[in-house]
Each structure stands twice: as C-alpha cells, then as structure tokens.
Design a protein around this motif. Structure first.
Motif, PDB file in Angstrom:
ATOM      1  N   LEU A   8       0.833  -1.198   0.000  1.00  0.00           N
ATOM      2  CA  LEU A   8       0.000   0.000   0.000  1.00  0.00           C
ATOM      3  C   LEU A   8       0.869   1.250   0.000  1.00  0.00           C
ATOM      4  O   LEU A   8       0.649   2.172  -0.793  1.00  0.00           O
ATOM      5  CB  LEU A   8      -0.925  -0.004   1.224  1.00  0.00           C
ATOM      6  N   ILE A   9       1.880   1.280   0.848  1.00  0.00           N
ATOM      7  CA  ILE A   9       2.778   2.426   0.929  1.00  0.00           C
ATOM      8  C   ILE A   9       3.536   2.599  -0.390  1.00  0.00           C
ATOM      9  O   ILE A   9       3.683   3.729  -0.886  1.00  0.00           O
ATOM     10  CB  ILE A   9       3.756   2.274   2.115  1.00  0.00           C
ATOM     11  N   ASP A  10       3.989   1.510  -0.976  1.00  0.00           N
ATOM     12  CA  ASP A  10       4.675   1.590  -2.271  1.00  0.00           C
ATOM     13  C   ASP A  10       3.767   2.200  -3.335  1.00  0.00           C
ATOM     14  O   ASP A  10       4.210   3.028  -4.137  1.00  0.00           O
ATOM     15  CB  ASP A  10       5.151   0.209  -2.729  1.00  0.00           C
ATOM     16  N   GLN A  11       2.520   1.795  -3.348  1.00  0.00           N
ATOM     17  CA  GLN A  11       1.559   2.352  -4.301  1.00  0.00           C
ATOM     18  C   GLN A  11       1.335   3.843  -4.043  1.00  0.00           C
ATOM     19  O   GLN A  11       1.229   4.625  -4.978  1.00  0.00           O
ATOM     20  CB  GLN A  11       0.224   1.602  -4.230  1.00  0.00           C
ATOM     21  N   CYS A  12       1.249   4.213  -2.774  1.00  0.00           N
ATOM     22  CA  CYS A  12       1.067   5.621  -2.424  1.00  0.00           C
ATOM     23  C   CYS A  12       2.236   6.463  -2.920  1.00  0.00           C
ATOM     24  O   CYS A  12       2.055   7.591  -3.373  1.00  0.00           O
ATOM     25  CB  CYS A  12       0.927   5.793  -0.911  1.00  0.00           C
ATOM     26  N   ARG A  13       3.422   5.923  -2.826  1.00  0.00           N
ATOM     27  CA  ARG A  13       4.626   6.654  -3.253  1.00  0.00           C
ATOM     28  C   ARG A  13       4.748   6.718  -4.769  1.00  0.00           C
ATOM     29  O   ARG A  13       5.254   7.697  -5.312  1.00  0.00           O
ATOM     30  CB  ARG A  13       5.868   5.981  -2.678  1.00  0.00           C
ATOM     31  N   SER A  14       4.307   5.697  -5.458  1.00  0.00           N
ATOM     32  CA  SER A  14       4.560   5.607  -6.895  1.00  0.00           C
ATOM     33  C   SER A  14       3.481   6.256  -7.765  1.00  0.00           C
ATOM     34  O   SER A  14       3.752   6.591  -8.916  1.00  0.00           O
ATOM     35  CB  SER A  14       4.740   4.151  -7.311  1.00  0.00           C
ATOM     36  N   LYS A  15       2.307   6.439  -7.246  1.00  0.00           N
ATOM     37  CA  LYS A  15       1.222   6.993  -8.060  1.00  0.00           C
ATOM     38  C   LYS A  15       1.109   8.497  -7.830  1.00  0.00           C
ATOM     39  O   LYS A  15       0.666   8.955  -6.775  1.00  0.00           O
ATOM     40  CB  LYS A  15      -0.099   6.294  -7.744  1.00  0.00           C
ATOM     41  N   TYR A  16       1.498   9.229  -8.853  1.00  0.00           N
ATOM     42  CA  TYR A  16       1.541  10.691  -8.740  1.00  0.00           C
ATOM     43  C   TYR A  16       0.176  11.285  -8.405  1.00  0.00           C
ATOM     44  O   TYR A  16       0.071  12.192  -7.590  1.00  0.00           O
ATOM     45  CB  TYR A  16       2.079  11.301 -10.032  1.00  0.00           C
ATOM     46  N   HIS A  17      -0.875  10.784  -9.022  1.00  0.00           N
ATOM     47  CA  HIS A  17      -2.206  11.353  -8.802  1.00  0.00           C
ATOM     48  C   HIS A  17      -2.651  11.209  -7.343  1.00  0.00           C
ATOM     49  O   HIS A  17      -3.444  12.002  -6.855  1.00  0.00           O
ATOM     50  CB  HIS A  17      -3.236  10.746  -9.755  1.00  0.00           C
ATOM     51  N   LEU A  18      -2.133  10.222  -6.625  1.00  0.00           N
ATOM     52  CA  LEU A  18      -2.471  10.082  -5.205  1.00  0.00           C
ATOM     53  C   LEU A  18      -1.814  11.161  -4.363  1.00  0.00           C
ATOM     54  O   LEU A  18      -2.378  11.600  -3.367  1.00  0.00           O
ATOM     55  CB  LEU A  18      -2.045   8.705  -4.689  1.00  0.00           C
ATOM     56  N   GLN A  19      -0.631  11.593  -4.768  1.00  0.00           N
ATOM     57  CA  GLN A  19       0.071  12.627  -4.012  1.00  0.00           C
ATOM     58  C   GLN A  19      -0.782  13.887  -3.881  1.00  0.00           C
ATOM     59  O   GLN A  19      -0.700  14.592  -2.888  1.00  0.00           O
ATOM     60  CB  GLN A  19       1.405  12.974  -4.681  1.00  0.00           C
ATOM     61  N   LEU A  20      -1.616  14.142  -4.874  1.00  0.00           N
ATOM     62  CA  LEU A  20      -2.475  15.327  -4.847  1.00  0.00           C
ATOM     63  C   LEU A  20      -3.585  15.217  -3.805  1.00  0.00           C
ATOM     64  O   LEU A  20      -4.123  16.225  -3.363  1.00  0.00           O
ATOM     65  CB  LEU A  20      -3.076  15.570  -6.233  1.00  0.00           C
ATOM     66  N   LEU A  21      -3.930  13.998  -3.408  1.00  0.00           N
ATOM     67  CA  LEU A  21      -4.974  13.793  -2.397  1.00  0.00           C
ATOM     68  C   LEU A  21      -4.456  13.934  -0.969  1.00  0.00           C
ATOM     69  O   LEU A  21      -5.217  14.240  -0.060  1.00  0.00           O
ATOM     70  CB  LEU A  21      -5.571  12.383  -2.531  1.00  0.00           C
ATOM     71  N   PHE A  22      -3.165  13.701  -0.786  1.00  0.00           N
ATOM     72  CA  PHE A  22      -2.615  13.634   0.563  1.00  0.00           C
ATOM     73  C   PHE A  22      -2.498  15.019   1.196  1.00  0.00           C
ATOM     74  O   PHE A  22      -2.123  15.978   0.532  1.00  0.00           O
ATOM     75  CB  PHE A  22      -1.248  12.953   0.562  1.00  0.00           C
ATOM     76  N   PRO A  23      -2.798  15.107   2.489  1.00  0.00           N
ATOM     77  CA  PRO A  23      -2.691  16.387   3.197  1.00  0.00           C
ATOM     78  C   PRO A  23      -1.225  16.749   3.457  1.00  0.00           C
ATOM     79  O   PRO A  23      -0.334  15.894   3.395  1.00  0.00           O
ATOM     80  CB  PRO A  23      -3.424  16.117   4.518  1.00  0.00           C
ATOM     81  N   SER A  24      -0.987  18.020   3.770  1.00  0.00           N
ATOM     82  CA  SER A  24       0.380  18.443   4.081  1.00  0.00           C
ATOM     83  C   SER A  24       0.800  17.948   5.464  1.00  0.00           C
ATOM     84  O   SER A  24       1.950  17.592   5.676  1.00  0.00           O
ATOM     85  CB  SER A  24       0.511  19.961   3.986  1.00  0.00           C
ATOM     86  N   ASP A  25      -0.132  17.918   6.410  1.00  0.00           N
ATOM     87  CA  ASP A  25       0.147  17.342   7.722  1.00  0.00           C
ATOM     88  C   ASP A  25      -0.155  15.851   7.675  1.00  0.00           C
ATOM     89  O   ASP A  25      -1.149  15.449   7.061  1.00  0.00           O
ATOM     90  CB  ASP A  25      -0.709  17.999   8.807  1.00  0.00           C
ATOM     91  N   PRO A  26       0.642  15.026   8.311  1.00  0.00           N
ATOM     92  CA  PRO A  26       0.431  13.573   8.231  1.00  0.00           C
ATOM     93  C   PRO A  26      -0.960  13.141   8.715  1.00  0.00           C
ATOM     94  O   PRO A  26      -1.441  13.606   9.745  1.00  0.00           O
ATOM     95  CB  PRO A  26       1.514  13.003   9.148  1.00  0.00           C
ATOM     96  N   PHE A  27      -1.572  12.292   7.928  1.00  0.00           N
ATOM     97  CA  PHE A  27      -2.834  11.648   8.305  1.00  0.00           C
ATOM     98  C   PHE A  27      -2.457  10.276   8.843  1.00  0.00           C
ATOM     99  O   PHE A  27      -1.842   9.474   8.135  1.00  0.00           O
ATOM    100  CB  PHE A  27      -3.765  11.515   7.098  1.00  0.00           C
ATOM    101  N   ILE A  28      -2.827  10.005  10.088  1.00  0.00           N
ATOM    102  CA  ILE A  28      -2.442   8.756  10.744  1.00  0.00           C
ATOM    103  C   ILE A  28      -3.603   7.777  10.661  1.00  0.00           C
ATOM    104  O   ILE A  28      -4.704   8.060  11.134  1.00  0.00           O
ATOM    105  CB  ILE A  28      -2.054   8.994  12.222  1.00  0.00           C
TER     106      ILE A  28
END
Length: 117
Positions: A8-28
């Motif tokens: 899951l983490i690898d997919q989060c890192r590799s898919k550019y379009h997901l980076q746009l969904l992630f908040p600037s502060d860590p979501f735990i």
C-alpha cells in the motif's frame, strides 16, 4: 498483514495522482487486527509505516480480524460495504472515511485482463 501495508505504501509513493490527495500534515491511519496494531502515516511529503505508533493520535482507525482487513487491503471489497455488513468497525469522521476509502481503492492491486477482439 505487514506485507500488504508495505505494498500500500509503495503504491502511495509511486502513483503521482495520489500525491495530490494527501494532506500536508500527516494523516495517521491505524489498523487494529485482533491483537496487532499497525499504523501508517500519509502526507504529501512522505508515506510510511510507523514503528512507534504511540507518538501520534490516529485520525482514523479500522478494527477487525485479519481476513476482513486483508480483503479491504487487497481491493476485493469496499471499506464502506464491510462496515455496512458489520465485518469491520471504524473510528473517525465521515471525511476521513471517504479519504481512507479513496486511498484504499486507488492503491488496490489491479489485475490486467486480456481482451479478445
């Protein structure tokens, strides 16, 4: 379970379009699987599995047995459907639920099927 979270983490890192969904502060996000606890941090800067999960308060918690959590992590079933059928329980708000559901669905392993013409 850890192996699925690493994927899951690898997919989060590799898919550019997901980076746009992630908040600037860590979501735990925490997974409570029987007697095991797994915590991941998602942000636009870094996505990782947290080793010391007592540092931060989770923004969302998914609770259930390993089989049901694995089913969601593999993309075989939607998180909201599992909640609806009382197969998993969650703690957190509606917006975090939508965010987690989106991330889980967009990072699921996709099998490429051949198409005959």
């Amino acid at each position: 379970m850890r192996n699925l979270l690493e994927k899951l983490i690898d997919q989060c890192r590799s898919k550019y379009h997901l980076q746009l969904l992630f908040p600037s502060d860590p979501f735990i996000l925490q997974f409570d699987c029987e007697d095991q606890h797994y915590t991941i941090s998602l942000s636009d800067k870094e996505c990782l599995i947290m080793e010391d999960d007592n540092t931060f308060e989770p923004g969302f918690v998914i609770e259930g047995n390993e089989e049901m959590i694995t089913c969601v992590l593999k993309g075989q079933e939607l998180l909201s459907r599992m909640i609806e059928h009382n197969q998993l329980s969650v703690r957190g708000g509606y917006r975090p639920l939508l965010f987690v559901e989106s991330v889980l669905w967009l990072t699921r392993p996709v099998l490429k099927e051949t198409v005959e013409v």
